[in-house]
Design a protein around this motif. Sequence first.
Motif, PDB file in Angstrom:
ATOM      1  N   LYS A   1      -1.180  14.602  -3.648  1.00  0.00           N
ATOM      2  CA  LYS A   1      -0.292  14.840  -3.754  1.00  0.00           C
ATOM      3  C   LYS A   1       1.127  13.924  -4.090  1.00  0.00           C
ATOM      4  CE  LYS A   1       0.060  18.715   0.106  1.00  0.00           C
ATOM      5  NZ  LYS A   1       0.482  18.960   1.019  1.00  0.00           N
ATOM      6  N   HIS A   2       0.790  13.503  -3.874  1.00  0.00           N
ATOM      7  CA  HIS A   2       1.457  11.995  -4.507  1.00  0.00           C
ATOM      8  C   HIS A   2       0.887  11.379  -5.897  1.00  0.00           C
ATOM      9  CE1 HIS A   2       4.946  11.743  -1.508  1.00  0.00           C
ATOM     10  NE2 HIS A   2       3.882  12.430  -1.179  1.00  0.00           N
ATOM     11  N   GLY A   3      -0.631  11.392  -6.542  1.00  0.00           N
ATOM     12  CA  GLY A   3      -0.735  11.543  -7.463  1.00  0.00           C
ATOM     13  C   GLY A   3      -1.355  10.321  -7.629  1.00  0.00           C
ATOM     14  N   ILE A   4      -2.308   9.933  -6.266  1.00  0.00           N
ATOM     15  CA  ILE A   4      -2.739   8.678  -6.005  1.00  0.00           C
ATOM     16  C   ILE A   4      -4.241   9.422  -5.924  1.00  0.00           C
ATOM     17  CG2 ILE A   4      -3.510   6.750  -4.435  1.00  0.00           C
ATOM     18  CD1 ILE A   4      -0.900   6.979  -3.762  1.00  0.00           C
ATOM     19  N   GLU A   5      -5.517   8.734  -6.403  1.00  0.00           N
ATOM     20  CA  GLU A   5      -6.624   8.926  -6.164  1.00  0.00           C
ATOM     21  C   GLU A   5      -7.758   8.566  -5.622  1.00  0.00           C
ATOM     22  OE1 GLU A   5      -8.806   8.958  -9.515  1.00  0.00           O
ATOM     23  OE2 GLU A   5      -8.304  10.286 -11.255  1.00  0.00           O
ATOM     24  N   SER A   6      -7.827   8.596  -4.445  1.00  0.00           N
ATOM     25  CA  SER A   6      -8.661   7.918  -3.146  1.00  0.00           C
ATOM     26  C   SER A   6     -10.222   7.826  -2.915  1.00  0.00           C
ATOM     27  CB  SER A   6      -8.024   8.398  -2.475  1.00  0.00           C
ATOM     28  OG  SER A   6      -8.585   9.220  -1.706  1.00  0.00           O
ATOM     29  N   PHE A   7     -11.776   7.028  -1.990  1.00  0.00           N
ATOM     30  CA  PHE A   7     -12.535   7.765  -2.531  1.00  0.00           C
ATOM     31  C   PHE A   7     -12.379   7.731  -0.801  1.00  0.00           C
ATOM     32  CE2 PHE A   7     -12.966   5.421  -6.318  1.00  0.00           C
ATOM     33  CZ  PHE A   7     -14.610   5.618  -6.542  1.00  0.00           C
ATOM     34  N   GLN A   8     -13.302   8.390  -0.089  1.00  0.00           N
ATOM     35  CA  GLN A   8     -13.361   8.199   1.198  1.00  0.00           C
ATOM     36  C   GLN A   8     -14.742   8.115   1.888  1.00  0.00           C
ATOM     37  OE1 GLN A   8     -13.906  12.026   3.454  1.00  0.00           O
ATOM     38  NE2 GLN A   8     -13.326  12.856   1.624  1.00  0.00           N
ATOM     39  N   TYR A   9     -14.791   7.225   2.898  1.00  0.00           N
ATOM     40  CA  TYR A   9     -16.240   7.145   3.951  1.00  0.00           C
ATOM     41  C   TYR A   9     -16.329   7.146   5.170  1.00  0.00           C
ATOM     42  CZ  TYR A   9     -16.645   4.328  -0.604  1.00  0.00           C
ATOM     43  OH  TYR A   9     -16.292   3.488  -2.144  1.00  0.00           O
ATOM     44  N   VAL A  10     -17.030   7.603   5.301  1.00  0.00           N
ATOM     45  CA  VAL A  10     -17.228   7.907   7.411  1.00  0.00           C
ATOM     46  C   VAL A  10     -18.527   7.248   7.760  1.00  0.00           C
ATOM     47  CG1 VAL A  10     -17.057   9.639   9.506  1.00  0.00           C
ATOM     48  CG2 VAL A  10     -15.721  10.365   6.933  1.00  0.00           C
ATOM     49  N   SER A  11     -18.139   6.387   8.532  1.00  0.00           N
ATOM     50  CA  SER A  11     -19.396   6.283   9.043  1.00  0.00           C
ATOM     51  C   SER A  11     -19.025   5.335  10.933  1.00  0.00           C
ATOM     52  CB  SER A  11     -19.532   4.529   8.636  1.00  0.00           C
ATOM     53  OG  SER A  11     -20.741   4.188   9.089  1.00  0.00           O
ATOM     54  N   ALA A  12     -20.476   5.527  11.054  1.00  0.00           N
ATOM     55  CA  ALA A  12     -20.618   4.592  12.692  1.00  0.00           C
ATOM     56  C   ALA A  12     -20.185   2.964  12.022  1.00  0.00           C
ATOM     57  CB  ALA A  12     -22.091   5.742  13.550  1.00  0.00           C
TER      58      ALA A  12
ATOM     59  N   ILE B   1      -5.508  12.189   5.215  1.00  0.00           N
ATOM     60  CA  ILE B   1      -5.167  11.666   4.262  1.00  0.00           C
ATOM     61  C   ILE B   1      -5.816  11.872   2.338  1.00  0.00           C
ATOM     62  CG2 ILE B   1      -4.859   9.038   3.597  1.00  0.00           C
ATOM     63  CD1 ILE B   1      -6.027   9.019   6.669  1.00  0.00           C
ATOM     64  N   GLN B   2      -5.974  11.681   2.574  1.00  0.00           N
ATOM     65  CA  GLN B   2      -6.710  12.043   1.106  1.00  0.00           C
ATOM     66  C   GLN B   2      -5.589  13.029   0.012  1.00  0.00           C
ATOM     67  OE1 GLN B   2     -11.715  12.402   0.042  1.00  0.00           O
ATOM     68  NE2 GLN B   2     -11.040  10.422  -0.917  1.00  0.00           N
ATOM     69  N   ALA B   3      -5.523  14.367   0.947  1.00  0.00           N
ATOM     70  CA  ALA B   3      -4.979  15.446   0.746  1.00  0.00           C
ATOM     71  C   ALA B   3      -3.588  15.017   0.028  1.00  0.00           C
ATOM     72  CB  ALA B   3      -5.563  16.851   1.645  1.00  0.00           C
ATOM     73  N   HIS B   4      -2.348  14.211   1.880  1.00  0.00           N
ATOM     74  CA  HIS B   4      -1.678  13.672   1.454  1.00  0.00           C
ATOM     75  C   HIS B   4      -1.066  12.773  -0.195  1.00  0.00           C
ATOM     76  CE1 HIS B   4       2.369  11.990   2.290  1.00  0.00           C
ATOM     77  NE2 HIS B   4       1.713  11.253   1.998  1.00  0.00           N
ATOM     78  N   LEU B   5      -2.279  12.300  -0.687  1.00  0.00           N
ATOM     79  CA  LEU B   5      -2.676  11.106  -1.772  1.00  0.00           C
ATOM     80  C   LEU B   5      -2.425  11.591  -2.731  1.00  0.00           C
ATOM     81  CD1 LEU B   5      -4.682   7.754  -0.089  1.00  0.00           C
ATOM     82  CD2 LEU B   5      -2.233   7.925  -0.311  1.00  0.00           C
TER      83      LEU B   5
ATOM     84  N   ILE C   1       0.767  -0.888   0.003  1.00  0.00           N
ATOM     85  CA  ILE C   1       0.029  -0.241   0.054  1.00  0.00           C
ATOM     86  C   ILE C   1       1.070   1.040  -0.371  1.00  0.00           C
ATOM     87  CG2 ILE C   1      -1.780   1.564   1.363  1.00  0.00           C
ATOM     88  CD1 ILE C   1      -2.521  -1.698   2.389  1.00  0.00           C
ATOM     89  N   PRO C   2       0.901   1.318  -1.341  1.00  0.00           N
ATOM     90  CA  PRO C   2       1.735   3.641  -0.646  1.00  0.00           C
ATOM     91  C   PRO C   2       0.974   4.177  -0.175  1.00  0.00           C
ATOM     92  CG  PRO C   2       1.300   2.367  -3.304  1.00  0.00           C
ATOM     93  CD  PRO C   2       0.352   2.010  -2.801  1.00  0.00           C
ATOM     94  N   GLU C   3       2.186   4.848   1.107  1.00  0.00           N
ATOM     95  CA  GLU C   3       2.342   6.248   1.816  1.00  0.00           C
ATOM     96  C   GLU C   3       1.622   5.125   2.668  1.00  0.00           C
ATOM     97  OE1 GLU C   3       3.482   9.219   1.188  1.00  0.00           O
ATOM     98  OE2 GLU C   3       4.377   7.886  -1.342  1.00  0.00           O
ATOM     99  N   PHE C   4       1.409   3.834   2.663  1.00  0.00           N
ATOM    100  CA  PHE C   4       0.580   3.623   4.519  1.00  0.00           C
ATOM    101  C   PHE C   4       1.353   4.631   5.785  1.00  0.00           C
ATOM    102  CE2 PHE C   4       0.678   1.210   7.420  1.00  0.00           C
ATOM    103  CZ  PHE C   4      -0.618   0.625   8.114  1.00  0.00           C
ATOM    104  N   TYR C   5       2.638   4.462   5.800  1.00  0.00           N
ATOM    105  CA  TYR C   5       2.911   4.813   6.856  1.00  0.00           C
ATOM    106  C   TYR C   5       3.104   6.559   7.246  1.00  0.00           C
ATOM    107  CZ  TYR C   5       4.289  -0.052   8.159  1.00  0.00           C
ATOM    108  OH  TYR C   5       4.630  -1.819   8.284  1.00  0.00           O
ATOM    109  N   GLU C   6       2.586   6.863   6.216  1.00  0.00           N
ATOM    110  CA  GLU C   6       2.541   8.575   5.964  1.00  0.00           C
ATOM    111  C   GLU C   6       1.121   8.567   5.907  1.00  0.00           C
ATOM    112  OE1 GLU C   6       4.561  11.649   5.629  1.00  0.00           O
ATOM    113  OE2 GLU C   6       5.289  10.349   7.098  1.00  0.00           O
ATOM    114  N   MET C   7       0.596   7.573   5.912  1.00  0.00           N
ATOM    115  CA  MET C   7      -0.947   8.080   6.225  1.00  0.00           C
ATOM    116  C   MET C   7      -1.568   7.353   7.539  1.00  0.00           C
ATOM    117  SD  MET C   7      -3.146   6.045   2.930  1.00  0.00           S
ATOM    118  CE  MET C   7      -2.023   4.741   2.714  1.00  0.00           C
ATOM    119  N   LYS C   8      -0.222   6.549   7.748  1.00  0.00           N
ATOM    120  CA  LYS C   8      -0.902   5.810   9.437  1.00  0.00           C
ATOM    121  C   LYS C   8      -0.636   7.623  10.499  1.00  0.00           C
ATOM    122  CE  LYS C   8       0.191   2.853  12.837  1.00  0.00           C
ATOM    123  NZ  LYS C   8       0.396   1.452  13.333  1.00  0.00           N
TER     124      LYS C   8
END
Length: 333
Positions: free
Chosen positions: A310-321, A304-308, A260-267
């Motif tokens: 910057k590295h040219g990685i598109e992403s989706f996000q979900y926030v849920s209880a 995290i999405q903003a960081h990805l 997983i690219p950028e995993f530890y930066e995301m963490k």
Amino acid sequence: MSNLEVPSLKENIHIDQSKWLKEVRVFAPATVANMICGFDVLGFAVDAPGDEVFMRQVAEKGVRIKSIAGDDGRLPLDPDKNTVSACVKLLLADLGLTDAIGIEIELTKHMPIGSGLGSSSASTVAGLFAINALLGEPLSKDALMPYCVEGERLACGHGHADNVAPALMGGITLIRGYEPLDIIALPVPEDLVAGIVFPQVDVPTRDARQLIKEKVRLKDAVTQWGNIAGLIAGLFRADYELISRSMHDVLIEPTRAILIPEFYEMKRIALESNALSFGISGSGPSVVAICKGKEDAQLAVDRIQAHLAKHGIESFQYVSAVNTQGPKLLNKS
């Protein structure tokens, strides 16, 4: 069926055809398997994304898939190869209804395949929940569960329940064992929220599983056992600090994180955004920030999405209880 046995149901279940419905539409949720430290034994359901199954009775006997949407043509229409229809066929056979009913299925994928969010399990659970509803709900969720596990075996070659159990039962589930299948519902602290980010990179489930070591050091195993026990205790006590210090994976994450690219930066970003913990959802590439409250979860995924990006990685996000309901009937007639 792998090493699991589906019980014969036709002698124990009363089928009342007067209760059969003409058609139903069902939603089943995505899930976060492993819950960071509980590889193959813990998982929880979320509100979104998820998959939908529209199922109707038709005159021609047998089970057919009419259409699949949202899969980019990747899933088979062959009813013996698609997990939804294959599991429905298996259930109907055990109920003695193979030649008694015709079923047509439309599957709509609202979640990406290979996301690490239980895509195959959501579809399978939706299909089995739908056929049970169509037949007037003769079976309990417990009786449906072995068929859901069989769907996972068909999908990825390993009949595990850490996705299908929370998808079907809702909430947070513990799989205590498989012989026999023993699933335990765990408490859900009120403010527990998942911030999920799905990076647009490919991590096939089979490949991710093949990286896992067959043998681990006893010291690491003891650490992991302590973390799982601490997490479960934290859930029962709604002790967010205990949950936070328990949700660490020393066995699986170090290997899977490589994919997983950028995993530890995301963490790092998640933990600096007040996340209780951060790790891989299922086999990845989706990652999850476990937080106390929606505000921290939203902050973590936005950063995290903003960081990805910057590295040219598109992403989706979900926030849920945590979704405590599981699948739901959207309409019926």
